[in-house]
Design an enzyme around this catalytic site. Sequence first.
Site, PDB file in Angstrom:
ATOM      1  N   CYS A  33       0.872  -1.167   0.000  1.00 51.66           N
ATOM      2  CA  CYS A  33       0.000   0.000   0.000  1.00 51.66           C
ATOM      3  C   CYS A  33       0.910   1.219   0.000  1.00 51.66           C
ATOM      4  O   CYS A  33       1.583   1.502   0.992  1.00 51.66           O
ATOM      5  CB  CYS A  33      -0.909   0.013   1.223  1.00 51.66           C
ATOM      6  N   GLU A  38      -4.146   1.217  -5.841  1.00 52.38           N
ATOM      7  CA  GLU A  38      -3.253   0.171  -6.327  1.00 52.38           C
ATOM      8  C   GLU A  38      -3.202   0.313  -7.847  1.00 52.38           C
ATOM      9  O   GLU A  38      -4.139   0.849  -8.452  1.00 52.38           O
ATOM     10  CB  GLU A  38      -3.735  -1.235  -5.936  1.00 52.38           C
TER      11      GLU A  38
END
Length: 222
Positions: free
Chosen positions: A2, A103
């Site tokens: 992340c 993402e």
Amino acid sequence: MCGRFTLTVDPGQLREIFSWLDIPDELTPRYNRAPTQPVAVVPNDGKNKLDFFVWGLIPSWAKDPQIGSRMINARSETLAEKPSFRAAYRRRRCLVLADGFYEWRKEPGSKTKTPMYIQMESQEPFAFAGLWEIWHSKEGDKILSCNIITTEPNELVAKIHNRMPVILPSESYTEWLAPEERQPGQLNHLLKPYPDQELVAFPVSKTVNSPINDVPECILPA
């Protein structure tokens, strides 16, 4: 991994969800939080107060605080083993507040990656599971830092990336933020993929590719 996330709600909206938390008024919307920047954190110090820590964990024993830029995430499977994380996992846990994360999806047959924005279907803010540390320089300066724990992806995120951040359900906050020392066996059950049916994902503008761009356009559907 992340590596970017958002916290765009105003203090009033955040207080509606985190009613037990002391939230300062000087909270500004952020659409592209990046490593080494300050992020909104609730440490397990028993104060239930939101603070701002540098994103990138700096172990107390580190000689150079720049090491934090390489430790923005921690794999849930190895927290108890890694020297950089095992003490913090037992004693210094935190919530990292967010309302979405990014993402990048690899496109088949191409080198192109599409930025994807993932948020709650309700669009409400939530909390990542994180760790925090205090680092002291030789001159006596102090840096509070944190990271975000990752796990295997759920079915939704697996179509985009092979890891996802650990999102804690609200009923787990008290357990995660307990100020007392905890052993890994007492907490490992919390570090699991969040239910995919409660999340949504959609492509967004490549504006988000640069951390310099911290604007609402980052989260607009492409």
